[in-house]
Design a protein around this motif. Structure first.
Motif, PDB file in Angstrom:
ATOM      1  N   ARG A 160      61.261  18.109  39.614  1.00  0.00           N
ATOM      2  CA  ARG A 160      62.046  19.196  40.195  1.00  0.00           C
ATOM      3  C   ARG A 160      61.108  20.101  40.993  1.00  0.00           C
ATOM      4  NH1 ARG A 160      60.943  20.323  34.867  1.00  0.00           N
ATOM      5  NH2 ARG A 160      60.450  22.491  34.328  1.00  0.00           N
ATOM      6  N   HIS A 161      61.507  20.413  42.197  1.00  0.00           N
ATOM      7  CA  HIS A 161      60.680  21.249  43.079  1.00  0.00           C
ATOM      8  C   HIS A 161      61.575  22.088  43.968  1.00  0.00           C
ATOM      9  CE1 HIS A 161      56.663  19.464  42.314  1.00  0.00           C
ATOM     10  NE2 HIS A 161      57.351  18.363  42.077  1.00  0.00           N
ATOM     11  N   ALA A 162      61.128  23.299  44.257  1.00  0.00           N
ATOM     12  CA  ALA A 162      61.844  24.151  45.203  1.00  0.00           C
ATOM     13  C   ALA A 162      61.656  23.612  46.618  1.00  0.00           C
ATOM     14  CB  ALA A 162      61.334  25.588  45.096  1.00  0.00           C
ATOM     15  N   GLY A 163      62.511  24.055  47.514  1.00  0.00           N
ATOM     16  CA  GLY A 163      62.489  23.498  48.863  1.00  0.00           C
ATOM     17  C   GLY A 163      61.714  24.290  49.887  1.00  0.00           C
ATOM     18  N   HIS A 164      61.168  25.422  49.514  1.00  0.00           N
ATOM     19  CA  HIS A 164      60.400  26.226  50.474  1.00  0.00           C
ATOM     20  C   HIS A 164      58.932  25.794  50.413  1.00  0.00           C
ATOM     21  CE1 HIS A 164      63.889  28.814  51.111  1.00  0.00           C
ATOM     22  NE2 HIS A 164      64.084  28.719  49.811  1.00  0.00           N
ATOM     23  N   LEU A 165      58.519  24.974  51.390  1.00  0.00           N
ATOM     24  CA  LEU A 165      57.236  24.280  51.296  1.00  0.00           C
ATOM     25  C   LEU A 165      56.311  24.589  52.465  1.00  0.00           C
ATOM     26  CD1 LEU A 165      58.679  20.741  50.477  1.00  0.00           C
ATOM     27  CD2 LEU A 165      57.934  22.446  48.825  1.00  0.00           C
ATOM     28  N   ASP A 166      55.020  24.636  52.162  1.00  0.00           N
ATOM     29  CA  ASP A 166      54.037  24.521  53.229  1.00  0.00           C
ATOM     30  C   ASP A 166      53.658  23.039  53.293  1.00  0.00           C
ATOM     31  OD1 ASP A 166      52.250  23.984  51.109  1.00  0.00           O
ATOM     32  OD2 ASP A 166      51.576  26.068  51.030  1.00  0.00           O
ATOM     33  N   GLN A 168      50.957  21.365  52.563  1.00  0.00           N
ATOM     34  CA  GLN A 168      50.249  20.817  51.402  1.00  0.00           C
ATOM     35  C   GLN A 168      51.190  20.582  50.222  1.00  0.00           C
ATOM     36  OE1 GLN A 168      47.049  23.302  49.908  1.00  0.00           O
ATOM     37  NE2 GLN A 168      45.864  21.528  49.281  1.00  0.00           N
ATOM     38  N   ARG A 169      52.055  21.552  49.978  1.00  0.00           N
ATOM     39  CA  ARG A 169      52.987  21.404  48.864  1.00  0.00           C
ATOM     40  C   ARG A 169      54.019  20.316  49.152  1.00  0.00           C
ATOM     41  NH1 ARG A 169      56.815  26.128  46.164  1.00  0.00           N
ATOM     42  NH2 ARG A 169      57.407  24.932  44.314  1.00  0.00           N
ATOM     43  N   GLU A 170      54.392  20.191  50.407  1.00  0.00           N
ATOM     44  CA  GLU A 170      55.338  19.139  50.780  1.00  0.00           C
ATOM     45  C   GLU A 170      54.760  17.757  50.473  1.00  0.00           C
ATOM     46  OE1 GLU A 170      57.987  17.584  54.603  1.00  0.00           O
ATOM     47  OE2 GLU A 170      56.442  19.116  54.873  1.00  0.00           O
ATOM     48  N   VAL A 173      55.074  17.048  46.834  1.00  0.00           N
ATOM     49  CA  VAL A 173      56.446  16.679  46.470  1.00  0.00           C
ATOM     50  C   VAL A 173      56.716  15.223  46.828  1.00  0.00           C
ATOM     51  CG1 VAL A 173      58.880  17.080  46.977  1.00  0.00           C
ATOM     52  CG2 VAL A 173      57.357  19.019  46.634  1.00  0.00           C
ATOM     53  N   LYS A 174      56.298  14.819  48.012  1.00  0.00           N
ATOM     54  CA  LYS A 174      56.500  13.432  48.441  1.00  0.00           C
ATOM     55  C   LYS A 174      55.800  12.461  47.499  1.00  0.00           C
ATOM     56  CE  LYS A 174      56.822  14.588  53.363  1.00  0.00           C
ATOM     57  NZ  LYS A 174      56.159  14.432  54.689  1.00  0.00           N
ATOM     58  N   GLU A 175      54.586  12.784  47.130  1.00  0.00           N
ATOM     59  CA  GLU A 175      53.842  11.923  46.211  1.00  0.00           C
ATOM     60  C   GLU A 175      54.490  11.894  44.830  1.00  0.00           C
ATOM     61  OE1 GLU A 175      51.181   9.743  46.458  1.00  0.00           O
ATOM     62  OE2 GLU A 175      51.802   9.972  48.541  1.00  0.00           O
ATOM     63  N   ALA A 176      55.015  13.039  44.402  1.00  0.00           N
ATOM     64  CA  ALA A 176      55.702  13.086  43.106  1.00  0.00           C
ATOM     65  C   ALA A 176      56.935  12.187  43.125  1.00  0.00           C
ATOM     66  CB  ALA A 176      56.102  14.527  42.780  1.00  0.00           C
ATOM     67  N   ILE A 177      57.663  12.187  44.231  1.00  0.00           N
ATOM     68  CA  ILE A 177      58.837  11.313  44.359  1.00  0.00           C
ATOM     69  C   ILE A 177      58.407   9.852  44.351  1.00  0.00           C
ATOM     70  CG2 ILE A 177      60.686  10.584  45.923  1.00  0.00           C
ATOM     71  CD1 ILE A 177      60.927  13.513  46.819  1.00  0.00           C
ATOM     72  N   ARG A 178      57.359   9.558  45.109  1.00  0.00           N
ATOM     73  CA  ARG A 178      56.889   8.167  45.190  1.00  0.00           C
ATOM     74  C   ARG A 178      56.415   7.656  43.834  1.00  0.00           C
ATOM     75  NH1 ARG A 178      52.316   5.443  45.618  1.00  0.00           N
ATOM     76  NH2 ARG A 178      51.047   7.356  45.593  1.00  0.00           N
ATOM     77  N   LYS A 179      55.668   8.489  43.094  1.00  0.00           N
ATOM     78  CA  LYS A 179      55.095   8.054  41.816  1.00  0.00           C
ATOM     79  C   LYS A 179      56.139   7.949  40.707  1.00  0.00           C
ATOM     80  CE  LYS A 179      50.418   9.784  42.669  1.00  0.00           C
ATOM     81  NZ  LYS A 179      49.381  10.786  42.285  1.00  0.00           N
ATOM     82  N   THR A 180      57.101   8.855  40.682  1.00  0.00           N
ATOM     83  CA  THR A 180      58.109   8.818  39.613  1.00  0.00           C
ATOM     84  C   THR A 180      59.193   7.788  39.884  1.00  0.00           C
ATOM     85  OG1 THR A 180      59.340  10.630  40.662  1.00  0.00           O
ATOM     86  CG2 THR A 180      57.743  11.228  38.941  1.00  0.00           C
ATOM     87  N   ASN A 200      62.980  11.261  57.952  1.00  0.00           N
ATOM     88  CA  ASN A 200      61.535  11.191  58.201  1.00  0.00           C
ATOM     89  C   ASN A 200      60.715  10.742  57.005  1.00  0.00           C
ATOM     90  OD1 ASN A 200      61.923  12.042  60.835  1.00  0.00           O
ATOM     91  ND2 ASN A 200      61.471  14.191  60.390  1.00  0.00           N
ATOM     92  N   ASN A 201      61.313  10.701  55.818  1.00  0.00           N
ATOM     93  CA  ASN A 201      60.529  10.414  54.612  1.00  0.00           C
ATOM     94  C   ASN A 201      61.072   9.263  53.773  1.00  0.00           C
ATOM     95  OD1 ASN A 201      58.441  12.717  54.579  1.00  0.00           O
ATOM     96  ND2 ASN A 201      60.366  13.802  54.906  1.00  0.00           N
ATOM     97  N   THR A 202      61.780   8.355  54.414  1.00  0.00           N
ATOM     98  CA  THR A 202      62.374   7.233  53.677  1.00  0.00           C
ATOM     99  C   THR A 202      61.313   6.390  52.965  1.00  0.00           C
ATOM    100  OG1 THR A 202      62.339   5.907  55.707  1.00  0.00           O
ATOM    101  CG2 THR A 202      64.377   7.071  55.187  1.00  0.00           C
ATOM    102  N   GLY A 203      60.097   6.382  53.489  1.00  0.00           N
ATOM    103  CA  GLY A 203      59.038   5.573  52.877  1.00  0.00           C
ATOM    104  C   GLY A 203      58.639   6.033  51.489  1.00  0.00           C
ATOM    105  N   TYR A 204      58.992   7.262  51.126  1.00  0.00           N
ATOM    106  CA  TYR A 204      58.636   7.787  49.800  1.00  0.00           C
ATOM    107  C   TYR A 204      59.752   7.590  48.768  1.00  0.00           C
ATOM    108  CZ  TYR A 204      54.798  10.208  52.160  1.00  0.00           C
ATOM    109  OH  TYR A 204      53.672  10.497  52.881  1.00  0.00           O
ATOM    110  N   PHE A 205      60.934   7.188  49.227  1.00  0.00           N
ATOM    111  CA  PHE A 205      62.095   7.180  48.341  1.00  0.00           C
ATOM    112  C   PHE A 205      62.291   5.893  47.558  1.00  0.00           C
ATOM    113  CE2 PHE A 205      63.994  10.160  51.743  1.00  0.00           C
ATOM    114  CZ  PHE A 205      63.367  11.250  51.162  1.00  0.00           C
TER     115      PHE A 205
END
Length: 270
Positions: A160-166, A168-170, A173-180, A200-205
């Motif tokens: 779970r992550h908030a959506g207001h990202l810089d 680095q934090r983005e 989040v992408k890596e967290a989605i990919r790993k989990t 733009n981020n289908t590769g992480y899903f």
């Protein structure tokens, strides 16, 4: 939380075999409805869940669930820059009233992001699907997480992550989605940022069902109290936002043009 508690109570299906009901729906016979060049899934909420249930079981690839209201429909028509997103979506559902009027009553039902989210959470608990929640503010995400796990203690929310990202934090989040590797991703951003971020981020899903729920997290948490109940009950939140923010001239024009096209479409059917 009263808002979520009421939704859980009102949508309770304890008296029937949920899985059997979804399995008994023949998703091969579900129909689509062409509205201004976009093939919309003409389904009830239960039929939408049954379709997504099959997708979750098969895990053949990333599946984008796109919700449309009149403003999104106008911006995703053929020859518009965002039409490519509608073309790639695996499921397209109508959340906003107005599109049903345009179809002259042929649309079976308005399917809301909240209804889909709650039914999929219930299904995830029963079938041990994992979920990831991303978007909205930190306090909203934490409130949603706390209450979902309280009402559905066996559900596995793996991130779970908030959506207001810089930037680095983005990436985190992408890596967290990919790993989990979640089965279901609920993404809550404003339109069109939400839909573009998914594209733009289908590769992480991986093979997840990715659902753009927009302001549903705010509404579930009770934080979104701006729109009057009359507008909420009729699926007109999109219209209220236009009225409340008249400086958004483009959206006002799109709404006016939508109704002109709707009149034309209705005359065509008669």
């Amino acid at each position: 939380m009263k808002q979520l508690s009421e939704i859980v109570h009102n949508s309770s299906k304890d008296e029937r075999d949920i899985l059997l009901e979804y399995q008994n729906i023949d998703v091969s016979k579900l129909e689509t409805l062409n509205v201004l060049g976009i093939p919309i899934d003409n389904v009830t909420t239960d039929e939408a869940i049954a379709k997504l249930f099959r997708v979750l079981e098969k895990k053949e690839g990333m599946h984008h669930v796109l919700f449309l209201d009149p403003i999104k429909l106008m911006r995703m028509r053929p020859k518009k820059s965002l039409h490519r997103i509608a073309e790639k979506a695996g499921t397209i559902l109508v959340e906003g009233a107005g599109i049903g009027w345009m179809t002259s009553g042929r649309l079976k039902e308005r399917v809301t992001p909240i209804a889909v989210m709650m039914d999929l959470i219930r299904l995830a608990e029963l079938k041990e699907f994992t979920a990831f929640i991303f978007g909205a503010k930190d306090e909203i995400v934490e409130r949603i997480y706390f209450n979902l796990t309280r009402h559905f203690p066996k559900v596995r929310i793996v991130g779970r992550h908030a959506g207001h990202l810089d930037r680095q934090r983005e990436m985190r989040v992408k890596e967290a989605i990919r790993k989990t590797g979640p089965d279901i991703i609920f993404l809550a951003m404003d339109f069109p940022d939400q839909e573009i971020w998914i594209e733009n981020n289908t590769g992480y899903f991986g093979k997840a069902v990715v659902i753009g729920v927009g302001g549903a997290l705010d509404m579930l948490s009770g934080a979104d109290k701006k729109a009057p109940e009359w507008f909420k009950e009729r699926g007109l939140i999109w219209f209220w936002r236009i009225i409340a923010r008249p400086y958004r001239i483009q959206r006002m024009w799109e709404t006016f043009y939508f109704f002109l096209l709707g009149i034309r479409e209705r005359f065509r059917k008669h």
